[in-house]
Write an enzyme that holds these catalytic residues in place. Structure first.
Site, mmCIF file in Angstrom:
data_model
loop_
_atom_site.group_PDB
_atom_site.id
_atom_site.type_symbol
_atom_site.label_atom_id
_atom_site.label_comp_id
_atom_site.label_asym_id
_atom_site.label_seq_id
_atom_site.Cartn_x
_atom_site.Cartn_y
_atom_site.Cartn_z
ATOM 1 N N SER A 185 0.714 -1.208 -0.034
ATOM 2 C CA SER A 185 -0.177 -0.022 0.025
ATOM 3 C C SER A 185 0.900 1.175 -0.218
ATOM 4 C CB SER A 185 -1.156 0.187 1.251
ATOM 5 O OG SER A 185 -0.202 -0.039 2.405
ATOM 6 N N LYS A 186 2.253 1.117 0.051
ATOM 7 C CA LYS A 186 2.913 2.486 0.167
ATOM 8 C C LYS A 186 2.965 2.763 -1.211
ATOM 9 C CE LYS A 186 3.816 1.981 4.482
ATOM 10 N NZ LYS A 186 3.061 1.026 4.935
#
Length: 368
Positions: A185-186
């Site tokens: 998700s980064k």
């Protein structure tokens, strides 16, 4: 039209052929632990961030843990950290044997409040761990001055903020060490867990390299007790592909954040985030603040019913987590308020205009 909070496939599909080609090349080498792909990824990360050393680590959490180990922070030490952040920040401090000392956060950028931190200094305080939250740097001039005044080590938790800048300098260059995450998700999202430690200190870099591989150097000779904190060669190779696109990903997030700021019909009592002066925000999250008892939760339910992905980061501040109940009570009213009021909505770079419009329509329906 439903709009997910994050769509990793929308980012990865255009790179599918290149990613598969890289996978095949690594597969053919038979070299899956350390080696050329790892070294190349580390060089490219160091160049991108502007740090002298970048050392790949098995996860963002392990990056914090190995940094604490390298700095010899442990039993009898206290580390100042914000209460409003992801658990790994304080969890790693606790795992090192040190004590996390929870500080409240600022109203404007949700990062550590130095006025609150100053009241918590004791002779045991050894370090401060500022978190560059949601893609925006802390005020690193103030934090460096604070650390210098109190003779503290600075460990940057930059898990959410690769590419973010303060006065034109990327995070990862202000502390003795900095820790990054490549969780999917980064902004630089990997294909599993992965992390990075940066430092401009040669001796510290050498120590971290040994610690990530059981403290071993040369092979089967152990100068210290480390761990298996290695990042897989395949993960490094795949991330090298995406690293070349990181600036364009950040531009897409910034474009979407700017569109929200200009067009989102916010309900009464709802506040949008903003990039503060001298901060290059990379918008890992676009986090609204909705005041009023129960209104955030009602807003979240409203969006979910309309297929709009949203998430609460974070519903319980760290000083109120059950596992830290034996620590002294903390006075963190802003952190507690944020946990009741924040809600993050989709901002990932691959959002198309129709999806942004759908988010705006759903927000408008709640506002009316």
């Amino acid at each position: 039209m439903s709009v997910p909070l994050l769509d990793v496939n929308a980012q990865n599909r255009p790179l599918e052929a290149e990613l598969k080609d890289v996978f095949a090349k690594v597969l053919a080498t038979g070299r899956f632990i350390l080696g050329e792909e790892v070294e190349a990824f580390e060089r490219e990360c160091a160049q991108y961030i502007g740090a002298k050393h970048a050392i790949s680590i098995s996860s963002g959490t392990d990056a914090i843990l190995v940094a604490l180990m390298a700095l010899e922070i442990g039993a009898g030490d206290e580390v100042l950290c914000p209460s409003f952040t992801f658990f790994a920040t304080a969890g790693c401090i606790s795992r090192s044997g040190a004590v996390p000392v929870f500080c409240d956060v600022r109203e404007d950028d949700f990062t550590i409040d130095l006025a609150a931190a100053a009241k918590l200094i004791t002779p045991k305080t050894k370090a401060i761990m500022p978190v560059h939250l949601f893609g925006q740097c802390c005020d690193m001039d103030a934090i460096r001055a604070f650390a210098d005044e109190h003779k503290l080590i600075v460990i940057e938790d930059a898990a959410q903020s690769i590419g973010a800048t303060f006065k034109g300098v990327q995070c990862g260059n202000f502390g003795e060490v900095a820790c990054f995450s490549f969780f999917p998700s980064k902004n630089l999202g990997g294909f599993g867990d992965g992390g990075l430690v940066t430092t401009n200190n040669d001796a510290l870099a050498e120590k971290i390299l040994k610690l990530r591989n059981h403290g071993m150097h040369p092979r089967y000779y152990h100068q210290m007790v480390g761990g298996n904190f290695r990042m897989d060669a395949l993960q490094c190779a795949l991330l090298r592909v995406k690293l070349r696109h990181l600036d364009s990903y950040a531009e897409g997030r910034a474009r979407n954040a700017a569109w929200y700021a200009a067009n989102l019909p916010l309900p009464e009592g709802c506040k949008a985030p903003a990039a503060l002066e001298n901060r290059g925000h990379v918008w890992n999250q676009f986090t609204l603040r909705i005041a009023g008892e129960g209104r955030r939760d009602a807003f979240k339910q409203h969006l979910a019913e309309r297929g709009i992905g949203c998430e609460i980061y974070y519903p319980v501040p760290l000083h109120q987590q059950e596992c830290f109940a034996d620590l002294p009570a903390s006075d963190c009213p802003v952190s507690e308020a944020l946990s009741r009021e924040v809600l993050s909505i989709p901002v990932y770079p691959e959002l198309v205009q129709a999806q942004l419009d759908e988010v705006a329509l759903a927000v408008a329906a709640f506002a009316s």
